[in-house]
Design a protein around this motif. Structure first.
Motif, PDB file in Angstrom:
ATOM      1  N   SER A 161       0.833  -1.212   0.000  1.00 53.58           N
ATOM      2  CA  SER A 161       0.000   0.000   0.000  1.00 53.58           C
ATOM      3  C   SER A 161       0.860   1.253   0.000  1.00 53.58           C
ATOM      4  N   GLU A 162       1.919   1.215   0.807  1.00 58.11           N
ATOM      5  CA  GLU A 162       2.818   2.370   0.864  1.00 58.11           C
ATOM      6  C   GLU A 162       3.452   2.643  -0.492  1.00 58.11           C
ATOM      7  N   ALA A 163       3.939   1.593  -1.132  1.00 58.83           N
ATOM      8  CA  ALA A 163       4.615   1.767  -2.417  1.00 58.83           C
ATOM      9  C   ALA A 163       3.662   2.324  -3.475  1.00 58.83           C
ATOM     10  N   ILE A 164       2.443   1.804  -3.514  1.00 61.11           N
ATOM     11  CA  ILE A 164       1.456   2.297  -4.494  1.00 61.11           C
ATOM     12  C   ILE A 164       1.122   3.757  -4.224  1.00 61.11           C
ATOM     13  N   ALA A 165       0.813   4.077  -2.972  1.00 66.22           N
ATOM     14  CA  ALA A 165       0.399   5.441  -2.627  1.00 66.22           C
ATOM     15  C   ALA A 165       1.529   6.437  -2.825  1.00 66.22           C
ATOM     16  N   ARG A 166       2.745   6.034  -2.477  1.00 67.24           N
ATOM     17  CA  ARG A 166       3.889   6.932  -2.656  1.00 67.24           C
ATOM     18  C   ARG A 166       4.084   7.247  -4.129  1.00 67.24           C
ATOM     19  N   SER A 167       3.911   6.238  -4.982  1.00 64.42           N
ATOM     20  CA  SER A 167       4.079   6.436  -6.421  1.00 64.42           C
ATOM     21  C   SER A 167       2.951   7.294  -7.002  1.00 64.42           C
ATOM     22  N   MET A 168       1.726   7.073  -6.543  1.00 62.21           N
ATOM     23  CA  MET A 168       0.571   7.785  -7.102  1.00 62.21           C
ATOM     24  C   MET A 168       0.375   9.170  -6.498  1.00 62.21           C
ATOM     25  N   LEU A 169       0.672   9.288  -5.168  1.00 63.27           N
ATOM     26  CA  LEU A 169       0.228  10.477  -4.446  1.00 63.27           C
ATOM     27  C   LEU A 169       1.342  11.257  -3.745  1.00 63.27           C
ATOM     28  N   ASP A 205       1.370  10.489   1.838  1.00 61.70           N
ATOM     29  CA  ASP A 205       0.258   9.566   1.557  1.00 61.70           C
ATOM     30  C   ASP A 205       0.720   8.116   1.672  1.00 61.70           C
ATOM     31  N   GLY A 206       1.959   7.868   1.253  1.00 62.56           N
ATOM     32  CA  GLY A 206       2.514   6.528   1.388  1.00 62.56           C
ATOM     33  C   GLY A 206       2.588   6.101   2.839  1.00 62.56           C
ATOM     34  N   ILE A 219      -9.528   7.307  -3.042  1.00 61.26           N
ATOM     35  CA  ILE A 219      -8.349   6.615  -3.525  1.00 61.26           C
ATOM     36  C   ILE A 219      -7.675   5.753  -2.455  1.00 61.26           C
ATOM     37  N   TYR A 220      -7.625   6.230  -1.199  1.00 57.70           N
ATOM     38  CA  TYR A 220      -6.986   5.428  -0.155  1.00 57.70           C
ATOM     39  C   TYR A 220      -7.662   4.062  -0.011  1.00 57.70           C
ATOM     40  N   GLN A 221      -8.976   4.062  -0.041  1.00 55.52           N
ATOM     41  CA  GLN A 221      -9.716   2.807   0.097  1.00 55.52           C
ATOM     42  C   GLN A 221      -9.453   1.883  -1.088  1.00 55.52           C
ATOM     43  N   LYS A 222      -9.389   2.451  -2.268  1.00 53.34           N
ATOM     44  CA  LYS A 222      -9.151   1.647  -3.475  1.00 53.34           C
ATOM     45  C   LYS A 222      -7.737   1.058  -3.474  1.00 53.34           C
ATOM     46  N   ILE A 223      -6.773   1.807  -2.965  1.00 56.16           N
ATOM     47  CA  ILE A 223      -5.395   1.298  -2.874  1.00 56.16           C
ATOM     48  C   ILE A 223      -5.341   0.115  -1.916  1.00 56.16           C
ATOM     49  N   LEU A 224      -5.986   0.260  -0.765  1.00 52.62           N
ATOM     50  CA  LEU A 224      -5.963  -0.815   0.225  1.00 52.62           C
ATOM     51  C   LEU A 224      -6.645  -2.072  -0.299  1.00 52.62           C
ATOM     52  N   ILE A 276      -2.374  -0.626 -12.119  1.00 46.21           N
ATOM     53  CA  ILE A 276      -1.192  -0.289 -12.926  1.00 46.21           C
ATOM     54  C   ILE A 276      -0.010   0.054 -12.027  1.00 46.21           C
ATOM     55  N   GLU A 277      -0.278   0.813 -10.964  1.00 47.53           N
ATOM     56  CA  GLU A 277       0.792   1.151 -10.021  1.00 47.53           C
ATOM     57  C   GLU A 277       1.237  -0.080  -9.240  1.00 47.53           C
ATOM     58  N   LEU A 278       0.289  -0.946  -8.889  1.00 45.87           N
ATOM     59  CA  LEU A 278       0.652  -2.195  -8.210  1.00 45.87           C
ATOM     60  C   LEU A 278       1.653  -2.975  -9.055  1.00 45.87           C
ATOM     61  N   LYS A 279       1.355  -3.132 -10.313  1.00 46.17           N
ATOM     62  CA  LYS A 279       2.231  -3.893 -11.205  1.00 46.17           C
ATOM     63  C   LYS A 279       3.609  -3.257 -11.271  1.00 46.17           C
ATOM     64  N   ASN A 280       3.655  -1.946 -11.363  1.00 45.55           N
ATOM     65  CA  ASN A 280       4.935  -1.240 -11.441  1.00 45.55           C
ATOM     66  C   ASN A 280       5.779  -1.446 -10.186  1.00 45.55           C
ATOM     67  N   VAL A 281       5.147  -1.302  -9.013  1.00 43.90           N
ATOM     68  CA  VAL A 281       5.934  -1.389  -7.775  1.00 43.90           C
ATOM     69  C   VAL A 281       6.353  -2.825  -7.483  1.00 43.90           C
TER      70      VAL A 281
END
Length: 433
Positions: free
Chosen positions: A247-255, A259-260, A342-347, A390-395
């Motif tokens: 979650s941290e990696a996705i949020a840090r990359s997106m936001l 946020d991470g 977005i936070y809920q969707k990331i989790l 998409i961010e999940l795949k990247n991280v």
């Protein structure tokens, strides 16, 4: 989007209290007894560090929970109703103080001398030791609590308390001033029951716990909560850390960085309500019955209530939606895409992915590539967010630790620079795969 909030020590203590369920009931009870007794003795002796002594007392045995579970699905604290006897039985090398010391050291909240109080709480240091009298106070409080665990009903007070008074009076290597204060406290019938329950009783220890801590420090304390949750079961001990890191990696990359951190914190506590879920359900190999599904799904509501009680309402909002889905097919509220942020969707994405690469009692783990394919299908079916995927795949593709579910990665996160020291202490008993 950043939530405006203040992280306090009171929130952490409330989260710790919420873990006093099932196998952990007596463990958490003992922790609070030692915290309150040692802190009150310290306070009445005129020392100003009584609040920090409370926290050290609360966490002094936390290292014991890192005992190896190997292939068993029973937790070691289920072996005996007497937590202290169980600790003695499984910790013959008396290593848990050293593990507690290293775990708390990684929080960077406590000073080295304070940590020494935990490290030596089972040893007699002598009158000239620099850690005195605090190590003696903690050791005495630990002994008092160990004896008080025999109180199971009201009639037991009349038998157990006089015995405890005598043991305190006859304690060797305990300064008379400490004995006198301990007896004064234990003979106060208006106070003693408050010291024996699992309630923090902030009204007795007012002021200290309202102080704010920064988010990095609170994350380190949240790791302790996740350690307790994770070591309940061999099937869940990787999950919280893996969700937090993903979650941290996705949020840090997106936001962004902050946020991470918010999402890392959410990952560590998103399943705190599962402390109430029986292990018989968590470990069931077959299909759950309708009644069992009700209890399993209840963990989301329990998580929300626990976080609200800890005055972490913004985390309650995030974590209570980790089983919701964009098409409204999730639970507990059946929210749809526009009703979530977005936070809920990331989790949601991080939770699904992490669960897939972990072993469960009813299935084997899948590879990270298979997991990404499954999450992608959930996106295509309108259940999970495409941008987050998409961010999940990247991280995941850029971080090997997110491609696997290994307990060694969890412990590296918990212990940081002190991981090698911890691993050396536990080398004969630690299962790190």
């Amino acid at each position: 989007m950043i939530f405006k909030t203040k992280f306090t020590l009171k929130s952490f203590v409330q989260l710790f209290k919420s873990l006093g369920q099932n196998e952990y009931r007596d463990f958490i009870l003992h922790s609070f007894q030692v915290a309150k007794i040692s802190s009150l003795i310290t306070k009445r002796l005129g020392f100003t560090n009584w609040g920090r002594i409370y926290l050290l007392g609360l966490l002094h045995d936390i290292g014991f929970l890192l005992r190896d579970l190997k292939d068993t699905t029973r937790h070691i604290l289920m072996e005996s109703a007497d937590t202290e006897r169980t600790i003695e039985r499984y910790d013959l090398k008396n290593i848990h103080p050293a593990i507690s010391y290293l775990l708390l050291k990684n929080t960077e909240f406590f000073g080295e001398e304070e940590l020494g109080i935990v490290l030596y709480h089972h040893e007699d240091l002598g009158d000239s030791a620099t850690l005195e009298p605090f190590a003696t106070i903690l050791r005495l409080a630990d002994t008092i609590s160990r004896n008080l665990t025999r109180i199971r009903r009201f009639d037991d007070y009349a038998i157990v308390l006089p015995e405890v008074w005598r043991k305190v009076k006859n304690s060797k290597d305990v300064p008379k001033s400490v004995k006198n204060i301990a007896l004064e406290i234990l003979e106060d019938y208006t106070l003693v029951e408050q010291l024996l329950d699992d309630n923090p009783h902030f009204e007795i220890f007012s002021g200290f716990f309202d102080q704010a801590v920064d988010i990095d420090t609170f994350i380190e304390f949240a790791k302790i909560i996740s350690l307790i949750l994770g070591t309940r079961s061999i099937f869940t001990r990787n999950h919280l850390s893996l969700v937090a890191r993903t979650s941290e990696a996705i949020a840090r990359s997106m936001l962004g960085t902050l946020d991470g951190k918010i999402m890392k914190l959410a990952g560590f506590v998103h399943d705190v309500g599962k402390i109430k879920t029986p292990l018989s359900i968590l470990h069931k190999k077959g299909k759950l019955t309708n009644e069992e599904w009700i209890l399993m799904r209840k963990h989301v509501v329990d998580t929300c209530h626990i976080l609200q009680e800890a005055d972490l309402k913004f985390l309650a909002v995030i974590c209570s939606a980790h089983h919701e889905r964009l098409d409204g097919s999730g639970y507990p509220l059946g929210l749809i895409g526009d009703e979530m942020f977005i936070y809920q969707k990331i989790l949601q994405v991080a939770d699904v992915y992490s669960a897939l690469i972990e072993r469960r009692p009813y299935r084997s783990a899948v590879s990270y590539r298979e997991a990404l394919d499954i999450v992608k299908r959930e996106v295509e079916n309108g259940k999970l967010d495409e941008k987050v995927f998409i961010e999940l795949k990247n991280v995941v593709l850029s971080d090997p630790t997110l491609m696997r579910a290994r307990y060694s990665d969890v412990l590296r996160d918990f212990f940081g620079d002190h991981y090698r020291e911890m691993a050396e202490i536990l080398k004969d008993i630690l299962w790190s795969r």
